[in-house]
Scaffold this motif. Structure first.
Motif, mmCIF file in Angstrom:
data_model
loop_
_atom_site.group_PDB
_atom_site.id
_atom_site.type_symbol
_atom_site.label_atom_id
_atom_site.label_comp_id
_atom_site.label_asym_id
_atom_site.label_seq_id
_atom_site.Cartn_x
_atom_site.Cartn_y
_atom_site.Cartn_z
ATOM 1 N N ASP A 86 -8.329 -6.269 3.234
ATOM 2 C CA ASP A 86 -8.369 -4.745 3.424
ATOM 3 C C ASP A 86 -7.329 -4.153 2.876
ATOM 4 N N LYS A 87 -5.915 -4.857 3.455
ATOM 5 C CA LYS A 87 -4.580 -4.146 3.171
ATOM 6 C C LYS A 87 -4.439 -4.084 1.427
ATOM 7 N N TYR A 88 -4.796 -4.999 0.927
ATOM 8 C CA TYR A 88 -4.765 -5.294 -0.747
ATOM 9 C C TYR A 88 -5.260 -4.190 -1.281
ATOM 10 N N ARG A 89 -6.690 -3.886 -0.977
ATOM 11 C CA ARG A 89 -7.488 -2.773 -1.517
ATOM 12 C C ARG A 89 -6.875 -1.289 -1.298
ATOM 13 N N GLN A 90 -6.328 -1.279 0.108
ATOM 14 C CA GLN A 90 -5.551 0.000 0.711
ATOM 15 C C GLN A 90 -4.468 0.364 -0.347
ATOM 16 N N PHE B 215 -4.149 3.429 -2.906
ATOM 17 C CA PHE B 215 -3.178 4.426 -2.605
ATOM 18 C C PHE B 215 -2.292 4.653 -3.966
ATOM 19 N N VAL B 216 -1.988 3.442 -4.949
ATOM 20 C CA VAL B 216 -1.331 3.581 -5.918
ATOM 21 C C VAL B 216 -1.991 4.524 -6.724
ATOM 22 N N GLU B 217 -3.370 4.310 -6.851
ATOM 23 C CA GLU B 217 -4.233 5.074 -7.659
ATOM 24 C C GLU B 217 -4.472 6.702 -7.357
#
Ligand SMILES: C[S@@+](CC[C@H](N)C(=O)[O-])C[C@H]1O[C@@H](n2cnc3c(N)ncnc32)[C@H](O)[C@@H]1O
Length: 390
Positions: free
Chosen positions: A156-160, A164-166
């Motif tokens: 989840d953190k990785y996707r977040q 966020f960068v996107e």
């Protein structure tokens, strides 16, 4: 017939050109050699160009060097000739283990690849943009394991982080004043462990080749030290963590002000500083909404809502963030309020974005709207209003 090392080099070249290369490790020092105990080689994208990153592990430190493929291949050949006896090559298809013997003989074993969940970090030619070029910071911050795979509980953190960068990338592209701003100055209030600041640094520096200065402001000394240690060890010049209390922090000239999950009115303090600094973008993800929750009194007809803790909580969130957005608009910002990651991944997923513009502002109408909301819920003052009036 090609000898065993040559077969390994052929697979290395092929997996590199097919974007199937994951990593190569070199280990087991030849007798009498004094060198890093292990070298791990992974793909990275630096300044938009695919390269190989060599991380040499010494007992007390790691040294990282990046090379274009042709030079990297020469170095790998040299290291296997002079320094190391074992090479372990992982591609998306297979794993190849080369063992060189001191008597000059060699064995080569091939087995199916066990790595399935994380493809190479070469974002330039992947169909779906990866948003992260140099994944070493994710290993340091405990999101990826040492093999470069996402840890089981960190998905989840990785996707977040990537989402966020996107989002920031899209916002920066929409902001004309930021087009040529060099370096781009970003301040993250309440940076915590720094996942998002590291990710932005990586994206602007390594993928866009765009100079950035990023400062993470944080209360907890241990996090500041850790962030700075990792940034220095990875050679991330321009990424710094500073000790500071949001409310008292003297914000330097800032293009993008971030405040993600800063508690209660700390979000307002950060927004206020961003407005005063004329930041082009103010991006916040509010955390808790205690100030307005306590301030809501409400008339008799609202009691059915206000008597239930969870409904009062949600009401307080909506009122707090609506007034924040309206106040940002009074200060010359266009606002967007949206969920930045699905609720399935985190509850704290609302994002308020202020995009500075130079068009006329209908201040009176906005203030009337704020007054009407406050009146309806019996609120005397929103904390951010107080700051803006001071
Ligand atoms: C919930 S964490 C969020 C971290 C990060 N922004 C993120 O979203 O992943 C909030 C961080 O803000 C820091 N913090 C809280 N209040 C602060 C204040 N007034 N000034 C500076 N830092 C603060 C805390 O120590 C904590 O590390």
């Amino acid at each position: 017939m090609a000898d065993q090392p040559e077969k390994l080099y052929a697979v290395l070249r092929e997996s590199w050109s097919d974007d199937q290369f994951i990593r190569l490790t070199l280990s087991k020092l030849r007798k009498g050699r004094e060198a890093a105990t292990r070298v791990t080689i992974r793909p990275v994208t630096i300044g938009g160009k695919a390269q190989l990153s060599f991380v040499s592990q010494f007992p007390t430190k790691d040294i990282t060097k990046n090379y274009p493929f042709a030079e990297a291949e020469k170095r790998i050949v040299g290291l296997l000739k002079d320094t190391y006896l074992i090479a372990n090559l992982f591609t998306t298809e297979k794993q190849i283990i080369l063992e060189l013997r001191r008597n000059g003989k060699a064995t080569l074993r091939t087995q199916a690849s066990k790595i399935t969940d994380d493809l190479p970090a070469r974002s330039h030619d992947r169909k779906k943009k990866d948003w992260i070029a140099d994944k070493r910071f994710l290993v340091e911050l405990g999101i990826l394991n040492s093999s470069g795979n996402v840890k089981k509980d960190k998905g989840d953190k990785y996707r977040q982080i990537k989402k966020f960068v996107e989002i920031v990338d899209g916002l920066v592209r929409q902001q004309p004043a930021l087009k040529d701003r060099k370096p781009l100055r970003i301040v993250d209030m309440g940076a915590g462990k720094g996942y998002l600041t590291f990710a932005l640094y990586d994206y602007f520096t390594h993928t866009l080749d765009r100079p950035v200065e990023i400062t993470g402001v944080e209360l907890r000394e241990a996090l500041i030290k850790k962030g700075n240690d990792i940034a220095r060890s990875l050679g991330y010049k321009g990424l710094n963590y500073e000790s500071g209390f949001i409310q008292e922090y003297k914000l330097p000239e800032t293009d993008i002000l971030l405040a993600l999950h800063a508690c209660d009115t700390a979000t307002d303090d950060a927004i206020y500083k961003g407005i005063n600094a004329k930041a082009e973008l103010i991006i916040c993800a509010p955390c808790c909404h205690k100030q307005i929750r306590r301030a809501i009194t409400g008339s008799e007809d609202l009691q059915p809502i206000l008597q239930h803790g969870i409904l009062l909580e949600r009401q307080a969130e909506i009122i707090t963030d609506t007034i924040r957005a309206l106040l940002l608009e009074t200060q010359g910002y266009k606002t967007k309020v949206f969920e930045f990651i699905s609720t399935e991944h985190t509850g704290k997923n609302l994002m308020i974005v202020g995009q500075r513009h130079d068009r006329p502002v209908a201040t009176e109408k906005l203030l009337e709207q704020i007054a009407a909301i406050k009146k309806r819920f019996g609120i005397e003052r929103h904390y951010l209003e107080g700051l803006l009036e001071s």
